[in-house]
Design an enzyme around this catalytic site. Structure first.
Site, PDB file in Angstrom:
ATOM      1  N   ASP A  85     -40.209 -31.355  -3.746  1.00 53.42           N
ATOM      2  CA  ASP A  85     -41.204 -31.004  -2.718  1.00 53.42           C
ATOM      3  C   ASP A  85     -41.730 -29.579  -2.910  1.00 53.42           C
ATOM      4  OD1 ASP A  85     -39.062 -29.439  -1.936  1.00 53.42           O
ATOM      5  OD2 ASP A  85     -38.875 -30.293   0.078  1.00 53.42           O
ATOM      6  N   HIS A  94     -39.833 -26.828  -3.241  1.00 55.58           N
ATOM      7  CA  HIS A  94     -39.019 -25.720  -2.721  1.00 55.58           C
ATOM      8  C   HIS A  94     -38.416 -24.888  -3.848  1.00 55.58           C
ATOM      9  CE1 HIS A  94     -35.305 -28.585  -2.450  1.00 55.58           C
ATOM     10  NE2 HIS A  94     -35.123 -27.788  -3.467  1.00 55.58           N
ATOM     11  N   GLU A 152     -38.342 -24.603   2.140  1.00 58.62           N
ATOM     12  CA  GLU A 152     -39.027 -25.896   2.201  1.00 58.62           C
ATOM     13  C   GLU A 152     -40.512 -25.724   2.518  1.00 58.62           C
ATOM     14  OE1 GLU A 152     -37.489 -28.257   1.016  1.00 58.62           O
ATOM     15  OE2 GLU A 152     -35.709 -28.926   2.106  1.00 58.62           O
ATOM     16  N   ASP A 204     -28.629 -19.821  -2.426  1.00 56.33           N
ATOM     17  CA  ASP A 204     -28.468 -20.568  -1.179  1.00 56.33           C
ATOM     18  C   ASP A 204     -27.081 -21.192  -1.035  1.00 56.33           C
ATOM     19  OD1 ASP A 204     -28.940 -22.350  -3.265  1.00 56.33           O
ATOM     20  OD2 ASP A 204     -30.885 -22.977  -2.518  1.00 56.33           O
TER      21      ASP A 204
HETATM   22  C1  F6R Z   1     -30.334 -24.723  -5.543  1.00 57.25           C
HETATM   23  C2  F6R Z   1     -31.748 -24.415  -5.432  1.00 57.25           C
HETATM   24  C3  F6R Z   1     -32.751 -25.501  -5.415  1.00 57.25           C
HETATM   25  C4  F6R Z   1     -32.726 -26.359  -6.683  1.00 57.25           C
HETATM   26  C5  F6R Z   1     -33.713 -27.507  -6.579  1.00 57.25           C
HETATM   27  C6  F6R Z   1     -33.683 -28.388  -7.812  1.00 57.25           C
HETATM   28  O1  F6R Z   1     -29.561 -23.545  -5.527  1.00 57.25           O
HETATM   29  O2  F6R Z   1     -32.086 -23.280  -5.361  1.00 57.25           O
HETATM   30  O3  F6R Z   1     -34.029 -24.962  -5.221  1.00 57.25           O
HETATM   31  O4  F6R Z   1     -33.037 -25.540  -7.764  1.00 57.25           O
HETATM   32  O5  F6R Z   1     -33.412 -28.278  -5.460  1.00 57.25           O
HETATM   33  O6  F6R Z   1     -32.449 -29.033  -7.861  1.00 57.25           O
HETATM   34  P1  F6R Z   1     -32.018 -29.854  -9.163  1.00 57.25           P
HETATM   35  O7  F6R Z   1     -31.881 -28.866 -10.238  1.00 57.25           O
HETATM   36  O8  F6R Z   1     -30.706 -30.487  -8.822  1.00 57.25           O
HETATM   37  O9  F6R Z   1     -33.114 -30.832  -9.422  1.00 57.25           O
END
Ligand code: F6R
Length: 255
Positions: free
Chosen positions: A136, A138, A143, A67
């Site tokens: 959440d 994702h 989301e 992303d």
């Molecule tokens: C980012 C992504 C997100 C993160 C998730 C957890 O490229 O794909 O799904 O893996 O938001 O983020 P952290 O690791 O910062 O808790």
């Protein structure tokens, strides 16, 4: 899903690095799917160390990131392109021309998303996809309530995600409201998913992903339909799992 509960995030990251190393050594042209955020940093540091000290060779590998923030230039300090350069690509021998991150500034977003999916397909699909999970539920930036069949698309971020990610920005208002993300359908086409999750704030999302019903309210639960997902989590992230004893027994049996 195979679930491995480790004492520490460090131990989990090293074990995930073992999976990555084995995959790269078996297939030097590996197509790697990558995530940003805090969770994969231990894995990336270990990949860097093994590249520098053990000759782990990424020169023929290619990568696709999950992303990117919408409206954010690749050279912006908070862009995911910059994050990947600084935390991985600048330190391993991967050819940067073969590293791909969605373009948050693409003039025609729809066309760019279709092209991103096509590039992944033309590369033979992702072999090993690194995933973190949002509080959440994702994965990527898919989301809650996002289609579980989605392809790469533009998405509006939840308030919870923006708050979680505000630590990377000066203030909450600076966190973009939209992103481009590989879809759940895109992610499910990866051959192996390597899910990492650390800390108590992930415990509910992790329990929903592994033991909950498959629901768009926890997009990561779609991984229950993926036939090679390996989950490496620490004690805190595992704290709400009901079948803890089962996972430990299966891990001890080296399944
Ligand atoms: C980012 C992504 C997100 C993160 C998730 C957890 O490229 O794909 O799904 O893996 O938001 O983020 P952290 O690791 O910062 O808790």
């Amino acid at each position: 899903m195979r679930v491995f509960i480790m004492k520490t995030a460090e131990e989990a990251s090293k074990t995930a690095a073992d999976v990555m190393e084995k995959a790269v050594r078996a297939k030097p042209e590996l197509v790697i799917g990558l995530a940003t955020g805090s969770t994969p940093l231990g894995l990336y540091n270990e990949m860097i160390r093994r590249c520098k000290e053990d000759g782990l060779d990424f020169s023929r590998a290619s990568s696709f990131n999950l992303d990117e923030y919408f409206g954010v230039r690749p050279d912006h300090p908070c862009s995911y392109r910059r994050f990947m350069n600084e935390n991985l690509f600048d330190h391993i021998n991967i050819d940067k021309a073969r590293t791909h991150v969605p373009d948050g500034m693409a003039a025609d977003i729809e066309a760019h998303c279709r092209l991103y999916d096509k590039m992944i397909h033309d590369a033979g699909n992702v072999d090993v996809q690194v995933l973190g999970i949002g509080s959440d539920g994702h994965i990527g930036f898919n989301e809650p309530t996002c289609s579980l069949a989605s392809r790469t698309h533009r998405i509006y971020l939840t308030e919870q995600t923006r708050r979680d990610n505000a630590r990377f920005f000066d203030k909450l208002d600076d966190v973009p409201t939209q992103a481009i993300t590989m879809g759940i359908g895109t992610i499910l086409e990866s051959r192996t998913c390597l899910m990492l999750a650390f800390g108590a704030n992930k415990a509910d999302a992790v329990a929903g992903m592994i033991e909950g019903p498959v629901t768009a309210m926890n997009p990561a639960s779609a991984l229950q339909y993926h036939n090679d997902t390996v989950v490496f989590i620490d004690e805190a992230a595992a704290s709400k799992l009901k079948l803890r004893g089962y996972y430990d027994a299966a891990a001890a049996a080296a399944l």
